[in-house]
Design an enzyme around this catalytic site. Structure first.
Site, short mmCIF file in Angstrom:
data_model
loop_
_atom_site.label_atom_id
_atom_site.label_comp_id
_atom_site.label_asym_id
_atom_site.label_seq_id
_atom_site.Cartn_x
_atom_site.Cartn_y
_atom_site.Cartn_z
N ASP A 179 -3.26 -1.77 -6.78
CA ASP A 179 -3.81 -2.18 -5.49
C ASP A 179 -5.21 -2.76 -5.66
OD1 ASP A 179 -4.55 -2.54 -2.88
OD2 ASP A 179 -4.26 -0.47 -2.26
N GLN A 238 -0.43 2.32 -6.16
CA GLN A 238 -1.88 2.54 -6.09
C GLN A 238 -2.64 1.96 -7.28
OE1 GLN A 238 -2.45 6.75 -5.47
NE2 GLN A 238 -2.72 6.51 -3.27
N ARG A 292 0.86 -1.19 0.00
CA ARG A 292 0.00 0.00 0.00
C ARG A 292 0.89 1.23 0.00
NH1 ARG A 292 -5.38 0.22 3.52
NH2 ARG A 292 -6.05 -0.98 1.72
N TYR A 352 -2.41 -0.93 7.20
CA TYR A 352 -3.55 -1.75 7.61
C TYR A 352 -3.67 -1.77 9.13
CZ TYR A 352 -3.49 -3.48 2.80
OH TYR A 352 -3.52 -3.57 1.43
N SER A 367 -7.71 -2.74 -2.59
CA SER A 367 -8.44 -1.50 -2.39
C SER A 367 -9.56 -1.33 -3.41
CB SER A 367 -7.48 -0.30 -2.44
OG SER A 367 -6.63 -0.30 -1.32
#
Length: 390
Positions: free
Chosen positions: A135, A132, A127, A233, A138
């Protein structure tokens, strides 16, 4: 360089690893793309759509798996009807990119290592800002958070918004979101758009501003320990902290019409946030949607994959919610996977560069070995738990 897209065989999986738009981009880069017959059907992408994008449709599953350089999937390799594992269909030395659940099911990682597969797990993408676009956790969690609120709204025997009518005023529903990660934040935003009064809780104090920026009230619990793990997280906390947390959130659960729980710890059973005692104090007709059902549930009464009524409260434990919106779920996942392909493929050749932090984190197996220490630890823990065979 040949890339193949497999048809998912898991019953509840409707997503596909690449959509026609992303296939077209890879083909334009000079890569050969094979797509298994019917791979996109449950996501509403036809074989003709893939052919128009430049893909070759392959009906022979063994050929597709056995002659590709990189195989792309959504779900981890499964056992087939003939009793063989999909891992056995891959040629030695091939690359597999998929959700692999390596911490929850490290046996698959060992099978891949035995087959000398270079396996990259989409769950293990770090992360970071640079990662991004890759990911997938997500992107899929955002879909789950959105759909959880719609499920709750459909199950709740009340309106979500406040209404003023000739027949009287209807008070807005009270929604309590437990966990303010990607899924939780999307749930907050969706519940607010539907007109509910929203509160949210998370053990990470740093998310307070994000919660408030979406128009929700942040329920804060001060704990005397670190609550953030690597990658941002939530970290598993001590039993004392869990007890303190439950004491604080109990009153909010009691007064809510809807509770949506999203707290998960990779490779571990989901933390228990809502006890039977809390559920017993909720108003009849209230609804709980437990997004951690697959990991055992945040609610003590959750039954994975089932909707139950316990003491007048409806408790919903959905499985694989992103798959219920396969068009956009596949679109987002395909973008994540394609971004990873751009990192791995240079000048039409595969380059697995372990000096790259993304590749190093995501690569679970390579050259016959399990590379990730956490996965090795999970496998060791599983092995020591197995009963001895006489």
């Amino acid at each position: 360089m040949r890339i193949a897209v497999a048809k998912e065989i898991e019953v509840c999986e409707r997503r596909v690893a690449l959509i026609p738009d992303t296939v077209a981009r890879l083909v334009k880069q000079g890569l050969e793309v094979w797509v298994e017959t019917g791979a996109g059907e449950r996501s509403f992408f036809s074989d003709s759509d893939y052919e128009a994008a430049g893909a070759t449709i392959i009906s022979d599953t063994a050929k597709l798996w056995g002659e590709t350089d990189i195989l792309l999937k959504v779900s981890p390799p499964q056992e087939r009807e003939d009793g063989r594992s999909e891992v056995d269909l891959l040629k030695e030395g091939a690359v597999l990119v998929s959700f692999l659940n390596p911490l929850g099911n490290p046996v698959v990682a060992q099978q891949l290592a035995n087959r000398k597969i270079t396996a990259l797990s989409m769950e293990m993408i770090p992360r970071t800002t640079r990662a991004q676009s890759m990911d997938a956790l997500s992107s899929q969690a955002s879909l789950a958070g959105y759909k959880a609120v719609l499920i709750a709204a459909a199950a709740l025997p009340k309106y979500f918004p406040m209404l003023t009518t000739a027949a009287g005023t209807i008070a807005p529903a009270k929604v309590f979101i437990m966990g303010a990660g990607v899924a939780g934040l999307q749930a907050i935003a969706t519940a607010r758009r539907l007109g509910a009064v929203v509160e949210a809780f998370d053990i990470r104090p740093a998310v307070k501003e994000e919660v408030q920026s979406l128009g929700a009230k942040f329920v804060e619990v001060k704990l005397d320990e670190e609550t953030v793990a690597a990658g941002g997280y939530a970290k598993e906390i001590s039993e004392a902290s869990k007890q303190r947390t439950q004491e604080v959130v109990a009153e909010h659960v009691k007064n809510s019409d809807v509770v949506i729980t999203t707290a998960q710890v990779p490779g571990r059973q989901a933390p228990r946030l809502v006890t039977e005692e809390m559920v017993a104090q909720m108003k009849p007709g209230s609804v709980i949607v437990d997004l951690a059902a697959e990991q055992g549930g945040n609610c003590a009464c959750t039954e994975p994959g089932k909707d139950i009524v316990w003491n007048g409260v409806t408790i919903i434990g959905p499985i694989n919610l992103p798959s219920s919106m396969p068009i956009h779920a596949s679109q987002l996942y395909a973008k994540n996977v394609t971004s990873l392909m751009q990192l791995l493929i240079k000048d039409k050749a595969l380059q697995v560069d372990f000096s790259d932090d993304i590749v190093d984190a995501a690569c679970v197996t390579h050259a016959g070995e399990i590379r990730n220490q956490r996965v090795r630890d999970a496998l060791q823990a599983l092995t020591t738990q197995q009963p001895a065979v006489n």
